[in-house]
Design an enzyme around this catalytic site. Structure first.
Site, mmCIF file in Angstrom:
data_model
loop_
_atom_site.group_PDB
_atom_site.id
_atom_site.type_symbol
_atom_site.label_atom_id
_atom_site.label_comp_id
_atom_site.label_asym_id
_atom_site.label_seq_id
_atom_site.Cartn_x
_atom_site.Cartn_y
_atom_site.Cartn_z
ATOM 1 N N HIS A 60 7.504 27.419 73.575
ATOM 2 C CA HIS A 60 6.098 27.078 73.841
ATOM 3 C C HIS A 60 5.895 26.873 75.325
ATOM 4 O O HIS A 60 6.843 26.909 76.095
ATOM 5 C CB HIS A 60 5.659 25.867 73.007
ATOM 6 C CG HIS A 60 6.306 24.566 73.373
ATOM 7 N ND1 HIS A 60 7.642 24.314 73.179
ATOM 8 C CD2 HIS A 60 5.794 23.429 73.932
ATOM 9 C CE1 HIS A 60 7.923 23.079 73.576
ATOM 10 N NE2 HIS A 60 6.826 22.521 74.051
ATOM 11 N N HIS A 62 4.955 24.446 77.471
ATOM 12 C CA HIS A 62 5.085 23.238 78.289
ATOM 13 C C HIS A 62 6.102 23.425 79.422
ATOM 14 O O HIS A 62 7.127 24.095 79.260
ATOM 15 C CB HIS A 62 5.471 22.034 77.418
ATOM 16 C CG HIS A 62 4.326 21.555 76.574
ATOM 17 N ND1 HIS A 62 4.491 20.795 75.435
ATOM 18 C CD2 HIS A 62 2.979 21.731 76.709
ATOM 19 C CE1 HIS A 62 3.300 20.529 74.906
ATOM 20 N NE2 HIS A 62 2.377 21.087 75.660
ATOM 21 N N ASP A 64 8.362 21.610 80.806
ATOM 22 C CA ASP A 64 9.770 21.236 80.651
ATOM 23 C C ASP A 64 10.550 22.266 79.823
ATOM 24 O O ASP A 64 11.759 22.134 79.636
ATOM 25 C CB ASP A 64 9.915 19.822 80.050
ATOM 26 C CG ASP A 64 9.325 19.679 78.665
ATOM 27 O OD1 ASP A 64 8.185 20.146 78.447
ATOM 28 O OD2 ASP A 64 9.989 19.094 77.783
ATOM 29 N N HIS A 65 9.849 23.310 79.358
ATOM 30 C CA HIS A 65 10.510 24.375 78.585
ATOM 31 C C HIS A 65 10.511 25.714 79.316
ATOM 32 O O HIS A 65 11.276 26.609 78.967
ATOM 33 C CB HIS A 65 9.848 24.523 77.209
ATOM 34 C CG HIS A 65 9.980 23.271 76.385
ATOM 35 N ND1 HIS A 65 10.814 23.166 75.305
ATOM 36 C CD2 HIS A 65 9.417 22.048 76.539
ATOM 37 C CE1 HIS A 65 10.760 21.943 74.814
ATOM 38 N NE2 HIS A 65 9.919 21.236 75.546
ATOM 39 N N HIS A 118 2.618 21.147 67.549
ATOM 40 C CA HIS A 118 2.841 20.538 68.876
ATOM 41 C C HIS A 118 1.985 21.292 69.906
ATOM 42 O O HIS A 118 1.260 20.692 70.691
ATOM 43 C CB HIS A 118 4.322 20.619 69.205
ATOM 44 C CG HIS A 118 4.689 20.111 70.558
ATOM 45 N ND1 HIS A 118 4.617 18.772 70.891
ATOM 46 C CD2 HIS A 118 5.148 20.746 71.670
ATOM 47 C CE1 HIS A 118 5.013 18.619 72.163
ATOM 48 N NE2 HIS A 118 5.340 19.798 72.644
ATOM 49 N N ASP A 141 9.953 21.750 70.364
ATOM 50 C CA ASP A 141 9.401 20.403 70.162
ATOM 51 C C ASP A 141 8.671 20.291 68.823
ATOM 52 O O ASP A 141 7.692 19.542 68.714
ATOM 53 C CB ASP A 141 8.426 20.051 71.302
ATOM 54 C CG ASP A 141 9.131 19.818 72.621
ATOM 55 O OD1 ASP A 141 10.375 19.795 72.660
ATOM 56 O OD2 ASP A 141 8.418 19.663 73.639
ATOM 57 N N HIS A 179 14.920 17.936 72.663
ATOM 58 C CA HIS A 179 14.996 16.613 73.314
ATOM 59 C C HIS A 179 15.961 15.678 72.595
ATOM 60 O O HIS A 179 16.109 15.746 71.373
ATOM 61 C CB HIS A 179 13.613 15.932 73.337
ATOM 62 C CG HIS A 179 12.628 16.580 74.249
ATOM 63 N ND1 HIS A 179 12.478 16.222 75.564
ATOM 64 C CD2 HIS A 179 11.736 17.570 74.028
ATOM 65 C CE1 HIS A 179 11.531 16.964 76.118
ATOM 66 N NE2 HIS A 179 11.056 17.798 75.201
HETATM 67 FE FE FE Z 1 9.373 19.223 75.534
HETATM 68 ZN ZN ZN Z 2 6.506 20.366 74.445
#
Ligand code: FE
Ligand code: ZN
Length: 268
Positions: A60, A62, A64-65, A118, A141, A179
């Site tokens: 996805h 985001h 942090d990905h 998410h 996530d 995570h």
């Molecule tokens: Fe994340």
């Molecule tokens: Zn995420």
């Protein structure tokens, strides 16, 4: 006697930021990375293990990905798989439900699952299990060890359907989520199901792993089905606990239970 002719694949957790795992799948020569939010630890791991990156897989949009993709592409111009239903500039091969990916460089087939909730376009990657090895699920996530992702874009009904898809996988499927939230998720799970013995046992096991600085991931679908409240919201004891703690006004539909559970977790 059976002899496998396939090169053995391994999955390495690459810790990043505070609690992310970037997953590096490799055969000793080539490697694919799932959700490289940061390039530095991936480049370091490739160097340490003398691996060549051959593919990037995103679940996805985001940061942090996906944050490390551009820098990785400067070193390795490889295909970037990502969700059809999200606009991620660096994705070269958009994929969605039903798509089978032959991962470049590796003897690895991954099936794509749509798991919105998410985010609206969130996907997961599944290597099917066989007699020789359990399946692998890279679910970003969506499903966490002991919990699930926050509903930033989707509805509780969408998340229920996405988690239901994952819960239907074989019990031994290894769950590689993105995570290390496990202990805090399990603290919440205990508040939801104080009498769940499998959960109490799991808290001990996972706490011990963290005390020894070990990842609690991968989990398995079987363990999640036994201990994760977001897969167990249909258990009557969960709705009763929500009622008792004032999170639910009356016993209603499973959707109402799930919605109340997710809201409670947000403020827990
Ligand atoms: Fe994340
Ligand atoms: Zn995420």
């Amino acid at each position: 006697m059976t002899h496998s002719t396939k090169p053995a694949l391994d999955v390495l957790p690459i810790p990043a930021f505070r609690d992310n795992y970037l997953w590096l799948i490799h055969d000793g020569v080539h490697a694919a990375v799932v959700d490289p939010g940061d390039a530095k630890p991936i480049l370091a791991a490739l160097r340490t293990h003398q691996l060549k990156l051959t593919a990037i897989l995103l679940t996805h949009h985001h940061a942090d990905h996906i944050g490390g993709v551009e820098e990785l592409l400067q070193h390795y111009p490889v295909p970037v798989y990502g969700p059809t239903n999200e606009s991620i500039a660096c994705v070269t091969l958009p994929v969605g439900e039903g798509k089978q990916i032959a991962v470049p460089g590796l003897a690895l087939q991954l099936a794509v699952l749509d798991v919105p909730g998410h985010t609206m376009g969130h996907i997961a990657y599944l290597r099917a299990g066989d007699e020789a090895a359990p399946g692998w699920l890279f679910c970003g996530d969506t499903l966490f060890a002991g919990g699930c992702g926050r509903l930033f874009e989707g509805t509780p009904a969408q998340m229920i359907s996405s988690l239901g898809k994952l819960a239907a996988l074989p019990d031994d499927t290894q769950v590689y989520c993105a995570h290390e939230y496990t202990l805090s998720n399990l603290r919440f799970a205990r508040a939801v199901e104080p009498d769940n013995l499998a959960l109490q046992e799991r808290v001990k096991v996972e706490t011990d792993k963290r005390e020894h600085d070990l990842p609690t991931i991968p989990s398995t679908i079987g363990l999640e089905r036994a201990t994760n409240p977001f897969l167990r919201y249909r258990e009557p004891a969960i709705a009763e606990q929500l009622l008792r703690t004032g999170k639910l006004e009356r016993i209603d539909t499973p959707l109402a239970t799930f919605t109340a559970l997710r809201l409670w977790k947000n403020e827990f």
